[in-house]
Motif scaffolding. Structure first.
Motif, PDB file in Angstrom:
ATOM      1  N   ARG A  76     -34.385 -80.936  54.976  1.00  0.00           N
ATOM      2  CA  ARG A  76     -33.556 -82.135  55.109  1.00  0.00           C
ATOM      3  C   ARG A  76     -34.229 -83.168  56.011  1.00  0.00           C
ATOM      4  O   ARG A  76     -34.204 -84.372  55.730  1.00  0.00           O
ATOM      5  N   CYS A  77     -34.844 -82.710  57.085  1.00  0.00           N
ATOM      6  CA  CYS A  77     -35.565 -83.619  57.977  1.00  0.00           C
ATOM      7  C   CYS A  77     -36.691 -84.311  57.210  1.00  0.00           C
ATOM      8  O   CYS A  77     -36.858 -85.532  57.309  1.00  0.00           O
ATOM      9  N   ALA A  78     -37.434 -83.544  56.433  1.00  0.00           N
ATOM     10  CA  ALA A  78     -38.521 -84.126  55.636  1.00  0.00           C
ATOM     11  C   ALA A  78     -37.980 -85.135  54.621  1.00  0.00           C
ATOM     12  O   ALA A  78     -38.612 -86.155  54.351  1.00  0.00           O
ATOM     13  N   GLU A  79     -36.810 -84.855  54.082  1.00  0.00           N
ATOM     14  CA  GLU A  79     -36.188 -85.770  53.117  1.00  0.00           C
ATOM     15  C   GLU A  79     -35.751 -87.070  53.787  1.00  0.00           C
ATOM     16  O   GLU A  79     -35.919 -88.157  53.227  1.00  0.00           O
ATOM     17  N   LEU A  80     -35.198 -86.974  54.985  1.00  0.00           N
ATOM     18  CA  LEU A  80     -34.714 -88.162  55.701  1.00  0.00           C
ATOM     19  C   LEU A  80     -35.836 -89.003  56.299  1.00  0.00           C
ATOM     20  O   LEU A  80     -35.641 -90.183  56.571  1.00  0.00           O
ATOM     21  N   PHE A  81     -37.001 -88.371  56.501  1.00  0.00           N
ATOM     22  CA  PHE A  81     -38.148 -89.061  57.086  1.00  0.00           C
ATOM     23  C   PHE A  81     -39.350 -88.910  56.155  1.00  0.00           C
ATOM     24  O   PHE A  81     -40.352 -88.288  56.514  1.00  0.00           O
ATOM     25  N   PRO A  82     -39.241 -89.470  54.957  1.00  0.00           N
ATOM     26  CA  PRO A  82     -40.295 -89.260  53.956  1.00  0.00           C
ATOM     27  C   PRO A  82     -41.661 -89.749  54.425  1.00  0.00           C
ATOM     28  O   PRO A  82     -41.797 -90.841  54.968  1.00  0.00           O
TER      29      PRO A  82
END
Length: 150
Positions: A76-82
């Motif tokens: 989710r972190c990777a998704e929110l901070f592409p």
């Protein structure tokens, strides 16, 4: 009351982050601005206004029960901070639930998970907060040392 997103926008003003980012780059274009993000913030906050001003993320789990969703939260972190590199933060001290050292088993678990995510490219590396905790929590320090094979 205000929603968490509104509170976030009042505390973390994009224009102030932009000014910090521009000043940092003006003095040394190689410097990176990392944003500290906690697992509990992933569900409620809109980080999109500050994305242009963050070079990377330092991601932390505040409470040990949050580790139950480790893989999902890293994704989710990777998704929110592409496209932003993510460093996993690791606490030697248990700030979230108690006032003791983190359990060696939990530290080893996090380090094993981090190793997997570093190998698959989801995480770039680690930040271990504990320089002042090493003497205080020798079992936690030993677990980290053993896991990292230092």
């Amino acid at each position: 009351g205000l929603s968490n997103a509104c509170k976030f926008q009042q505390c973390v003003k994009p224009d102030k982050i932009a000014n910090v980012y521009k000043a940092l780059k003006r003095h040394n274009s190689q410097l990176k601005l990392y944003g500290v993000v906690y697992q509990k913030e992933l569900a409620d906050l809109d980080f999109s206004p500050i994305l242009p001003y963050l070079d990377a993320v330092n991601f932390w789990f505040w409470r040990k029960d949050e580790l139950l969703t480790f893989d999902r939260d890293i994704a989710r972190c990777a998704e929110l901070f592409p496209g932003k590199p993510i460093l996993l933060g690791l606490f030697m001290h248990d700030y979230g639930f108690s006032d003791i050292g983190n359990m060696p088993e939990l530290l080893k678990y996090q380090l094993k998970k981090a190793e997997i995510h570093i190998k698959n490219g989801t995480l770039e590396g680690l930040v271990i907060l504990g320089d002042r905790e090493i003497a205080k929590w020798p079992a936690a320090a030993a677990a980290i040392k053993e896991s990292l094979r230092i």
